[in-house]
Motif scaffolding. Structure first.
Motif, mmCIF file in Angstrom:
data_model
loop_
_atom_site.group_PDB
_atom_site.id
_atom_site.type_symbol
_atom_site.label_atom_id
_atom_site.label_comp_id
_atom_site.label_asym_id
_atom_site.label_seq_id
_atom_site.Cartn_x
_atom_site.Cartn_y
_atom_site.Cartn_z
ATOM 1 N N TYR A 1 -15.476 -73.247 3.959
ATOM 2 C CA TYR A 1 -15.557 -73.220 5.550
ATOM 3 C C TYR A 1 -13.992 -73.397 5.968
ATOM 4 C CZ TYR A 1 -14.147 -78.098 4.763
ATOM 5 O OH TYR A 1 -13.429 -79.491 4.625
ATOM 6 N N GLN A 2 -13.937 -72.808 7.207
ATOM 7 C CA GLN A 2 -12.544 -72.776 7.827
ATOM 8 C C GLN A 2 -12.325 -73.805 9.065
ATOM 9 O OE1 GLN A 2 -12.651 -68.643 8.926
ATOM 10 N NE2 GLN A 2 -11.119 -68.178 7.121
ATOM 11 N N MET A 3 -11.152 -74.361 9.211
ATOM 12 C CA MET A 3 -10.840 -75.084 10.179
ATOM 13 C C MET A 3 -9.513 -75.019 10.612
ATOM 14 S SD MET A 3 -10.934 -79.459 9.749
ATOM 15 C CE MET A 3 -12.490 -79.407 9.239
ATOM 16 N N GLN A 4 -9.180 -75.254 11.847
ATOM 17 C CA GLN A 4 -7.855 -75.068 12.476
ATOM 18 C C GLN A 4 -7.319 -76.378 12.262
ATOM 19 O OE1 GLN A 4 -7.043 -72.279 14.161
ATOM 20 N NE2 GLN A 4 -4.913 -73.130 13.817
ATOM 21 N N THR A 5 -6.147 -76.580 11.495
ATOM 22 C CA THR A 5 -5.502 -77.625 10.962
ATOM 23 C C THR A 5 -4.198 -77.908 11.496
ATOM 24 O OG1 THR A 5 -4.895 -76.879 9.068
ATOM 25 C CG2 THR A 5 -6.664 -78.067 8.930
ATOM 26 N N ARG A 6 -3.505 -76.738 12.132
ATOM 27 C CA ARG A 6 -2.176 -76.539 12.642
ATOM 28 C C ARG A 6 -2.354 -76.141 14.183
ATOM 29 N NH1 ARG A 6 0.756 -72.878 8.438
ATOM 30 N NH2 ARG A 6 -1.258 -71.686 8.546
ATOM 31 N N SER A 7 -1.348 -75.771 14.598
ATOM 32 C CA SER A 7 -1.252 -75.355 15.880
ATOM 33 C C SER A 7 -2.200 -73.822 16.277
ATOM 34 C CB SER A 7 0.142 -75.032 16.508
ATOM 35 O OG SER A 7 0.528 -74.133 15.855
ATOM 36 N N ALA A 8 -2.531 -74.038 17.566
ATOM 37 C CA ALA A 8 -3.555 -72.774 17.875
ATOM 38 C C ALA A 8 -2.988 -71.549 17.607
ATOM 39 C CB ALA A 8 -3.877 -72.713 19.262
ATOM 40 N N ASP A 9 -1.786 -71.173 17.445
ATOM 41 C CA ASP A 9 -1.124 -70.148 17.194
ATOM 42 C C ASP A 9 -1.138 -69.494 15.737
ATOM 43 O OD1 ASP A 9 0.582 -71.615 17.093
ATOM 44 O OD2 ASP A 9 2.333 -70.358 17.723
ATOM 45 N N GLU A 10 -1.506 -70.490 14.919
ATOM 46 C CA GLU A 10 -1.449 -70.211 13.443
ATOM 47 C C GLU A 10 -2.663 -70.078 12.799
ATOM 48 O OE1 GLU A 10 1.297 -70.732 11.600
ATOM 49 O OE2 GLU A 10 2.742 -71.332 12.922
ATOM 50 N N PRO A 11 -2.851 -69.474 11.467
ATOM 51 C CA PRO A 11 -3.920 -68.979 11.319
ATOM 52 C C PRO A 11 -4.886 -70.173 10.959
ATOM 53 C CG PRO A 11 -2.383 -68.487 9.773
ATOM 54 C CD PRO A 11 -1.802 -68.620 10.975
ATOM 55 N N MET A 12 -6.258 -70.205 10.583
ATOM 56 C CA MET A 12 -7.174 -71.315 10.169
ATOM 57 C C MET A 12 -6.755 -71.619 8.750
ATOM 58 S SD MET A 12 -10.530 -70.426 12.491
ATOM 59 C CE MET A 12 -11.161 -71.939 11.881
ATOM 60 N N THR A 13 -7.267 -72.769 8.178
ATOM 61 C CA THR A 13 -7.089 -72.976 7.048
ATOM 62 C C THR A 13 -8.549 -72.890 6.285
ATOM 63 O OG1 THR A 13 -5.260 -74.608 7.453
ATOM 64 C CG2 THR A 13 -6.530 -75.013 5.393
ATOM 65 N N THR A 14 -8.664 -72.186 4.960
ATOM 66 C CA THR A 14 -9.948 -72.092 4.357
ATOM 67 C C THR A 14 -10.001 -73.138 3.414
ATOM 68 O OG1 THR A 14 -9.832 -69.668 4.884
ATOM 69 C CG2 THR A 14 -11.240 -70.304 3.140
ATOM 70 N N PHE A 15 -11.076 -73.937 3.382
ATOM 71 C CA PHE A 15 -11.269 -74.824 2.226
ATOM 72 C C PHE A 15 -12.502 -74.328 1.359
ATOM 73 C CE2 PHE A 15 -9.569 -76.880 6.028
ATOM 74 C CZ PHE A 15 -8.605 -78.015 5.390
ATOM 75 N N VAL A 16 -12.307 -74.332 -0.076
ATOM 76 C CA VAL A 16 -13.138 -73.688 -0.797
ATOM 77 C C VAL A 16 -13.481 -74.769 -2.143
ATOM 78 C CG1 VAL A 16 -13.505 -71.778 -2.528
ATOM 79 C CG2 VAL A 16 -12.077 -71.478 -0.623
ATOM 80 N N THR A 17 -14.769 -74.686 -2.243
ATOM 81 C CA THR A 17 -15.296 -75.612 -3.438
ATOM 82 C C THR A 17 -16.048 -75.062 -4.306
ATOM 83 O OG1 THR A 17 -15.315 -77.272 -1.767
ATOM 84 C CG2 THR A 17 -16.591 -77.634 -3.713
ATOM 85 N N CYS A 18 -15.678 -75.194 -5.625
ATOM 86 C CA CYS A 18 -16.447 -74.432 -6.680
ATOM 87 C C CYS A 18 -17.783 -75.141 -6.851
ATOM 88 C CB CYS A 18 -15.665 -74.417 -8.103
ATOM 89 S SG CYS A 18 -16.648 -73.820 -9.611
ATOM 90 N N THR A 19 -18.908 -74.633 -6.720
ATOM 91 C CA THR A 19 -20.120 -75.359 -6.911
ATOM 92 C C THR A 19 -20.509 -75.521 -8.517
ATOM 93 O OG1 THR A 19 -21.479 -73.107 -7.247
ATOM 94 C CG2 THR A 19 -21.008 -73.907 -5.032
#
Length: 328
Positions: A301-319
């Motif tokens: 899933y992706q989430m905006q963790t920094r300022s709005a003009d920065e790309p979103m951060t992608t969080f990955v989990t191995c199942t």
């Protein structure tokens, strides 16, 4: 008085002594003198005898005199007299210094030798340490660390005599000194120099006013210096590794230990993976390869963790192995 009342009285007495409230000290000691019915077992359990015994050398003459009277009364009450106790084999001198099954109180009340009416030495009520000559007990180096019932140094026990001609500043300076001296074996002149610089730096921060802001700032610094989970902060300040002007401007977060910072960072990272906002749920994909087990069965899933003009951060989990990582 029962054991709980005596323990509470000892705590109140300790607090009054530290705050130099002589009238309260005398009231508590008189109350103990009048109401306490002591036994060997009670003295062992509360250690009140050791505490009162230490006050015989108090700088206030009334406190010292009353402490001597109480100790003399209690010694009589528990049957400590001039009759000799059996000596251990091969030991010379007065065997009353040793702990025997009939006189274990000897290890609880600590009194110097005093001459009796007939010129005879009274038995020394000492700790379980080996006997020492009297002159070694009376001649203490000025740089040595005084012992207290709680085995902690303080402004009073180190015999510090300094004043800023401001009662509030004097009190704050003593509290800073106590925080630095706690658990330290550094000489008192070094600790006093650090404490004085800290108090002066905070005083200057608030334009030479010992007001509420001044007190609140010093209270925060003192609490961090006394934090038992962060002894390295106190050591760095005393050694000079952490400059006083820097220390006095540090925030609470900057003062915490490196271990605590690492734990807080781990918690923040874990919370990022657990955080959920209004948006799409996790999606399954085979676009990513797990660096731990090399499988491609993952969710992200992706989430905006920094300022709005920065790309979103992608969080990955191995199942497969539950390994987690992130990238931007």
């Amino acid at each position: 008085m029962d054991i709980n009342e005596i323990i509470q009285a000892r705590k109140s007495l300790s607090k009054a002594l530290k705050e130099e409230k002589i009238s309260i000290v005398l009231d508590i000691m008189n109350n103990l003198n009048e109401r306490a019915v002591v036994t060997k077992e009670l003295l062992k359990a509360t250690e009140i005898g050791v505490f009162i015994g230490n006050q015989r050398s108090h700088k206030n003459a009334e406190v010292a005199k009353l402490a001597k009277e109480i100790i003399k009364k209690w010694r009589t009450a528990v049957g400590v007299n001039d009759s000799p106790s059996p000596r251990p084999n091969g030991v010379n001198g007065n065997s009353a210094k040793y702990d025997t099954s009939d006189n274990k109180l000897v290890n609880k009340l600590s009194t110097p030798r005093e001459s009796g009416k007939n010129g005879k030495k009274q038995p020394t009520l000492a700790t379980s340490k080996p006997p020492q000559r009297e002159n070694s007990l009376s001649s203490t180096s000025s740089s040595s660390i005084p012992s207290t019932p709680d085995n902690e140094r303080s402004f009073e026990t180190d015999g510090i005599k300094i004043t800023t001609n401001d009662t509030m500043r004097d009190k704050c300076l003593s509290l800073v000194y106590n925080a630095l001296a706690s658990g330290s074996d550094v000489d008192k002149s070094t600790i006093l120099a650090r404490a004085t610089k800290i108090e002066q730096a905070v005083y200057d921060q608030f334009e030479g006013k010992s007001d509420k802001n001044y007190r609140d700032k010093l209270r925060s610094l003192i609490l961090n210096l006394k934090d038992k989970s962060n002894p390295n902060l106190r050591k760095r300040v005393i050694s000079g590794e952490l400059p006083i002007d820097v220390f006095c401007t540090m925030s609470k977060e900057e003062m915490i230990s490196e271990d605590r910072k690492a734990r807080n960072n781990e918690i923040r990272q874990a919370n990022l993976f657990k955080a959920r906002g209004a948006g799409p749920t996790q999606a399954e994909t085979d676009m990513f390869r797990c660096g731990k087990c090399n499988n491609r069965k993952c969710t992200y899933y992706q989430m905006q963790t920094r300022s709005a003009d920065e790309p979103m951060t992608t969080f990955v989990t191995c199942t497969v192995c539950n390994n987690r990582w992130k990238f931007c």
